[in-house]
Enzyme design. Structure first.
Site, PDB file in Angstrom:
ATOM      1  N   GLY A  70     -35.407  -1.662  20.212  1.00 37.77           N
ATOM      2  CA  GLY A  70     -36.378  -2.742  20.301  1.00 37.77           C
ATOM      3  C   GLY A  70     -36.605  -3.212  21.729  1.00 37.77           C
ATOM      4  N   SER A  71     -35.533  -3.289  22.505  1.00 37.31           N
ATOM      5  CA  SER A  71     -35.670  -3.788  23.873  1.00 37.31           C
ATOM      6  C   SER A  71     -36.585  -2.881  24.692  1.00 37.31           C
ATOM      7  CB  SER A  71     -34.295  -3.869  24.555  1.00 37.31           C
ATOM      8  OG  SER A  71     -33.452  -4.748  23.848  1.00 37.31           O
ATOM      9  N   GLN A 179     -37.457  -8.091  13.837  1.00 37.36           N
ATOM     10  CA  GLN A 179     -36.825  -8.764  12.693  1.00 37.36           C
ATOM     11  C   GLN A 179     -37.653  -8.616  11.423  1.00 37.36           C
ATOM     12  OE1 GLN A 179     -33.839 -10.345  12.338  1.00 37.36           O
ATOM     13  NE2 GLN A 179     -33.259  -9.911  14.433  1.00 37.36           N
ATOM     14  N   CYS A 324     -27.214 -11.777  21.643  1.00 35.38           N
ATOM     15  CA  CYS A 324     -27.360 -11.488  23.061  1.00 35.38           C
ATOM     16  C   CYS A 324     -26.924 -12.665  23.913  1.00 35.38           C
ATOM     17  CB  CYS A 324     -28.798 -11.135  23.378  1.00 35.38           C
ATOM     18  SG  CYS A 324     -29.501 -10.065  22.135  1.00 35.38           S
TER      19      CYS A 324
HETATM   20  C1  LIG Z   1     -32.506  -7.072  18.057  1.00 33.76           C
HETATM   21  C2  LIG Z   1     -33.795  -7.520  18.621  1.00 33.76           C
HETATM   22  C3  LIG Z   1     -34.363  -6.892  19.748  1.00 33.76           C
HETATM   23  C4  LIG Z   1     -33.624  -5.809  20.509  1.00 33.76           C
HETATM   24  O1  LIG Z   1     -33.559  -4.619  19.794  1.00 33.76           O
HETATM   25  P1  LIG Z   1     -32.479  -3.505  20.270  1.00 33.76           P
HETATM   26  O2  LIG Z   1     -32.799  -2.327  19.416  1.00 33.76           O
HETATM   27  O3  LIG Z   1     -31.140  -4.089  19.961  1.00 33.76           O
HETATM   28  O4  LIG Z   1     -32.721  -3.266  21.703  1.00 33.76           O
HETATM   29  C5  LIG Z   1     -35.587  -7.313  20.203  1.00 33.76           C
HETATM   30  N1  LIG Z   1     -36.251  -8.296  19.577  1.00 33.76           N
HETATM   31  C6  LIG Z   1     -35.766  -8.910  18.491  1.00 33.76           C
HETATM   32  C7  LIG Z   1     -36.562  -9.970  17.826  1.00 33.76           C
HETATM   33  C8  LIG Z   1     -34.516  -8.547  17.974  1.00 33.76           C
HETATM   34  O5  LIG Z   1     -34.033  -9.176  16.910  1.00 33.76           O
END
Ligand SMILES: *Cc1c(COP(=O)(O)O)cnc(C)c1O
Length: 396
Positions: A70-71, A179, A324
């Site tokens: 996600g990041s 999410q 985080c």
């Molecule tokens: C967990 C999360 C991320 C980051 O995703 P990763 O795969 O852990 O890098 C980004 N945005 C939201 C809203 C998240 O809950």
């Protein structure tokens, strides 16, 4: 038996996803860029997974680019839109004060590069309105980025309506849907989304893999220099087991979504009702426009960290907010954005449930939280001052 109630941080890998991955961890090691049969088998698995994920989002396979999570997807979406904007001399971005740090810190970096950023107020219930977005759009706005559902307080944003405002003003619209994907029905066309980030480990897939949807015509810029994988949009040999596992997990999550939503909403509301019986407690975020498994409270006169450690001792895995930021002593930027004062923001508890949680577990959590909060307050000098009227309660 431990109770895991921290699914917003990560979810366990589903058996279906694991089984889908195993052949690519054991025998199917080919590189999808190779021309031989081993490579071609991997390439087929890659494209099959892309097709399955595209179908679930209602887009074409070409609009899906795989990332490390996600990041990375957030970084790439925002940077790509910024690049496109800068070409037309548009250097203004609109987002919200309670985004994930993957979005907020990318915006901070862009500010240093000459962009200006407007962060919308999220109000006391943790929602932004399409009207707020519309009022913030300027002639030089190149991007609006609003998360689909918040990872701490679980509030769901009016994405389709915000997307419509962006379309009307010809501004790109990105949503961090990490999410929401696998938990809420999402169709990128109807929802007016141009860019969307998702991550496998938030819907029972493996960690370290995600995807970025970019509507046809929205050119992505690669963040990583290297080979021409992912049509030149993301260099590096694709994580085939991870991608295959992600597709299997998404299919499974989407298939059981409706049923799960009912089950989880019932558990969530039972937990909320029970925690509200604790004196001087308050629910954070909107009561109905929230993720089916998300419960988030502040308790007056409590240190969130102590609460978490004592719950952990009793076999319950919970969180004070975002994974985080835990470990740091700063209160959550999300709670501060809601207008909670520092001393209240410190006493927060996030419980996030998923399919494997049961009614019995919810009852056990309720009892444990009630007892632990009472025990901590019994030891707290701040609580004594509050009770003796030497300090005023913030939460009535
Ligand atoms: C967990 C999360 C991320 C980051 O995703 P990763 O795969 O852990 O890098 C980004 N945005 C939201 C809203 C998240 O809950």
């Amino acid at each position: 038996m431990r109770i895991y109630a921290d699914h917003a941080a990560t979810t366990p890998l589903s058996k279906t996803a694991l089984e889908a991955m195993l052949p690519y961890l054991e025998g199917g090691y080919g590189n999808p860029s190779s021309l031989h049969s081993e490579g071609q088998r991997a390439a087929e698995a890659l494209e099959e997974a892309r097709g399955r994920i595209a179908r679930r989002l209602g887009c074409t396979p070409r609009e899906i680019t795989f990332t490390s999570g996600g990041s990375e997807a957030d970084n790439q979406a925002i940077r790509s839109a910024a690049w496109l904007g800068a070409r037309k001399n548009k250097r203004h971005i609109i987002s919200t004060a309670f985004e994930h740090h993957a979005v907020l810190h990318t915006l901070d970096a862009l500010k240093e590069e000459g962009f200006s950023v407007t962060l919308l107020d999220v109000g006391e219930n943790g929602r932004v309105t399409p009207e707020q977005v519309e009022a913030a759009i300027r002639p030089d706005t190149c991007l609006v980025s609003v998360m689909y559902a918040n990872n701490e307080i679980g509030t769901i944003q009016p994405i389709r309506e915000i997307g419509a405002v962006c379309r009307a003003h010809q501004v790109l619209f990105h949503t961090d849907a990490v999410q929401a994907v696998g938990h809420l029905p999402i169709q990128v066309e109807e929802d007016n989304i141009d860019l969307l980030s998702l991550s496998a480990h938030k819907f029972h897939g493996p960690k370290g893999v995600g995807a970025l949807y970019a509507r046809r015509g929205v050119a992505l810029r690669s963040l990583i220099c290297g080979g021409g994988q992912e049509r030149g949009k993301r260099a590096g040999t694709e994580n085939i087991p991870g991608i295959v596992g992600m597709a299997a997990a998404l299919d499974e999550s989407c298939e059981r979504m409706e049923q799960e939503r009912e089950h989880l909403t019932a558990l969530r509301d039972q937990l909320i009702a029970g925690l509200e019986r604790i004196p001087h407690s308050v629910l954070n975020g909107d009561r109905t426009h929230r993720l089916p498994g998300n419960v988030h409270f502040c308790f007056e006169g409590i240190e969130g960290e102590s609460l978490l450690l004592m719950l952990d001792d009793r076999g319950i895995a919970a969180s004070s907010g975002s994974a985080c930021t835990s470990g740091s002593l700063d209160p959550s930027h999300v709670l501060l954005a809601l207008g909670r004062p520092h001393e209240i923001a410190h006493g927060s508890l996030r419980l996030t449930l998923d399919v494997e949680n049961t009614q019995e577990e919810v009852e056990e959590i309720l009892q444990a939280v009630t007892e632990v909060v009472a025990a901590l307050r019994g030891m707290s000098p701040v609580w004594r001052d509050l009770e003796n009227g030497k300090r005023d309660f913030v939460i009535q």
